[in-house]
Design a protein around this motif. Structure first.
Motif, short mmCIF file in Angstrom:
data_model
loop_
_atom_site.label_atom_id
_atom_site.label_comp_id
_atom_site.label_asym_id
_atom_site.label_seq_id
_atom_site.Cartn_x
_atom_site.Cartn_y
_atom_site.Cartn_z
N ASN A 1 -34.29 -71.92 -25.44
CA ASN A 1 -35.31 -72.27 -26.42
C ASN A 1 -35.26 -71.29 -27.59
N TRP A 2 -35.95 -71.68 -28.66
CA TRP A 2 -36.12 -70.85 -29.85
C TRP A 2 -37.61 -70.64 -30.07
N HIS A 3 -37.97 -69.36 -30.38
CA HIS A 3 -39.34 -69.03 -30.70
C HIS A 3 -39.39 -68.29 -32.04
N LYS B 1 -41.75 -65.56 -34.06
CA LYS B 1 -42.81 -64.58 -33.86
C LYS B 1 -43.69 -64.54 -35.10
N TYR C 1 -36.92 -64.50 -35.23
CA TYR C 1 -36.63 -65.72 -34.48
C TYR C 1 -35.87 -65.32 -33.21
N MET D 1 -46.14 -66.11 -30.39
CA MET D 1 -44.86 -66.77 -30.19
C MET D 1 -45.02 -68.28 -30.33
N VAL D 2 -44.37 -68.84 -31.34
CA VAL D 2 -44.43 -70.28 -31.60
C VAL D 2 -43.10 -70.91 -31.20
N LYS D 3 -43.15 -71.84 -30.26
CA LYS D 3 -41.93 -72.49 -29.78
C LYS D 3 -41.44 -73.50 -30.81
N GLU E 1 -36.53 -76.61 -27.44
CA GLU E 1 -36.07 -76.25 -26.10
C GLU E 1 -35.23 -77.38 -25.53
#
Length: 233
Positions: free
Chosen positions: A75-77, A79, A134, A84-86, A89
């Motif tokens: 996944n990628w988040h 900051k 990121y 933490m915003v997803k 995924e």
């Protein structure tokens, strides 16, 4: 009898100590092999990028594992001020199988491919609010859910800085001129040496020829026939 039992007990303790040492070495070796084969996630050699406001930017990420992957979750988040915003995924079920990526941000596009071990994303129409860290995360089921992550920092600017290369151009020009002058001097030196060598050879030939003519005129190289005395009548 007691002495023999004491020796046996001592030998038994030594053997147990040796077994413990060997077991410790085996465990250490297995741990080393485990870490050597462990999943690794990377965002490349450069971990940041500076982009222009309103443009698109690639956020790179790739994974590797010496023992292969199975049910690799990633996944990628983003900051955002500590939250933490997803962004997206997916799960790669097996090597070479393209994942079905769930996108949670309207300006994010998945551009990776499991065939290249690539899980990069593209962020469109970048704004100043997108500036920050990121995080690319991956977890490999084949390695008992061992996981790893890497961070990529995005800087958003109003306009890209123009690099002043004046000093670099001056240095390159001076170095080029010096190198060219050295080459020219070497060429002139080689030509002069060649000309001097030919002149010296001609001078030697002229000297030898002149010396031979002078000796002939002075009667020095007289022949054997001329050296004989005139016979008497």
């Amino acid at each position: 009898m007691e002495l023999q039992q004491g020796r046996r007990s001592s030998q038994h303790r030594c053997a147990r100590s040796g077994d413990t040492l060997h077991a410790g070495l085996v465990v250490t070796l297995l741990i080393g092999v485990w870490y050597a084969q462990a999943l690794e996630v990377t965002t490349g050699k450069v971990h940041f990028v500076e982009v222009l406001n309103g443009s698109s930017v690639l956020l790179p990420c790739s994974y590797s594992s010496c023992i292969g992957i199975k049910k690799l979750y990633f996944n990628w988040h983003f900051k955002d001020n500590g939250t933490m915003v997803k962004l997206c995924e997916a799960t790669i079920t097996a090597e070479g199988v393209e994942p079905r990526v769930m996108i949670y941000h309207m300006r994010v596009e998945f551009v990776g491919s499991s065939k290249q071990n690539n899980i990069s994303i593209l962020l469109h129409n970048v704004t100043f609010e997108d500036q920050g860290e990121y995080i690319c995360f991956a977890r490999n089921f084949k390695e008992k859910d061992r996981n790893h992550s890497a961070t990529y920092t995005l800087y958003v600017v109003e306009e890209l800085k123009v690099v002043d290369n004046t000093l670099t151009l001056i240095i390159v020009s001076v170095l080029g001129g010096v190198i060219g002058l050295i080459i020219l001097i070497m060429v002139i030196k080689a030509i002069v040496q060649t000309v001097l060598s030919k002149v010296q050879e001609k001078n030697k030939e002229c000297l030898v020829s002149s010396t031979g003519n002078d000796n002939t005129e002075n009667g020095l190289p007289a022949s054997k026939a001329d050296s004989k005395p005139t016979p008497k009548a």
